[in-house]
Design an enzyme around this catalytic site. Structure first.
Site, short mmCIF file in Angstrom:
data_model
loop_
_atom_site.label_atom_id
_atom_site.label_comp_id
_atom_site.label_asym_id
_atom_site.label_seq_id
_atom_site.Cartn_x
_atom_site.Cartn_y
_atom_site.Cartn_z
N ASP A 159 2.14 -95.84 57.98
CA ASP A 159 1.58 -97.00 57.26
C ASP A 159 2.54 -97.27 56.10
O ASP A 159 2.43 -96.67 55.04
CB ASP A 159 0.18 -96.70 56.75
CG ASP A 159 -0.43 -97.88 56.02
OD1 ASP A 159 -0.17 -99.03 56.43
OD2 ASP A 159 -1.17 -97.67 55.05
N GLU A 192 1.42 -100.24 62.11
CA GLU A 192 0.59 -101.43 62.17
C GLU A 192 1.47 -102.64 61.90
O GLU A 192 2.36 -102.58 61.05
CB GLU A 192 -0.51 -101.32 61.09
CG GLU A 192 -1.70 -102.19 61.37
CD GLU A 192 -2.85 -101.86 60.44
OE1 GLU A 192 -3.79 -101.18 60.87
OE2 GLU A 192 -2.80 -102.29 59.27
N ASP A 211 -3.65 -94.76 52.84
CA ASP A 211 -2.42 -94.97 53.62
C ASP A 211 -2.24 -93.86 54.66
O ASP A 211 -1.73 -94.10 55.75
CB ASP A 211 -1.20 -95.00 52.69
CG ASP A 211 -1.41 -95.93 51.52
OD1 ASP A 211 -0.95 -97.08 51.58
OD2 ASP A 211 -2.05 -95.51 50.54
#
Length: 168
Positions: free
Chosen positions: A12, A72, A145
């Site tokens: 992330d 992502e 995160d």
């Protein structure tokens, strides 16, 4: 147990905090191997922060030697400035993956939530709770995160037909 084991590194990316999580998928089992975050100091020149993220991402990839690195997809919300910073951090993570000749794959936030919770509109707390349950952790990893990085790795496990959960 069935199927080949695969090690997935979820990332992330962020300029201040880049979360990471290493998950092994073997058969129907998910096992966390390590997770944490790369932190950079506010006020440090951008190029030095990006160099630090690249260096530490390189070390993490070198240590765990994942078959796949999952992230992502970048989601533009209201703050364009922070989106650019995230994009730059993401770029150095992509560069580290290329340096190690690792496959780099991305998932939408909706895909990640759907794969982890079963609902593409799930709240952050629901994702954290399911990450804890799926990986048999004593607590939800912090900061968020790290939880998000583990969720992306789990998403890849559930979306890759070669290593997907067995059908019942």
């Amino acid at each position: 147990m069935w199927g080949e084991a695969m090690l997935i590194l979820g990332i992330d990316p962020g300029l201040a905090v880049t979360g990471y999580g290493v998950v092994e998928k073997q058969g129907s089992l998910l096992k966390p191997h390590g997770y944490g975050c790369i932190r950079t100091e506010a006020g440090t020149p951008l190029e030095q922060r990006l160099a630090q993220i690249y260096s530490e991402a390189n070390q993490i990839i070198g240590k765990w030697k994942p078959e796949v690195i999952a992230v992502e997809q970048l989601f533009f919300n209201r703050n364009i400035t922070s989106a650019f910073a995230v994009g730059q951090a993401r770029g150095v993570c992509l560069l580290a993956a290329a340096h190690h000749q690792c496959q780099f794959i991305e998932y939408t936030p909706l895909q990640v939530k759907q794969a982890v919770v079963g609902n593409g509109r799930a709240a952050k707390q629901q994702v954290g709770a399911m990450v804890r349950v799926l990986l048999n952790l004593s607590a939800i990893p912090r900061p968020d995160d790290v939880t998000d990085a583990l969720a992306v790795a789990i998403c890849h496990c559930n979306n890759n037909p070669a290593i997907a959960f067995p059908k019942r």
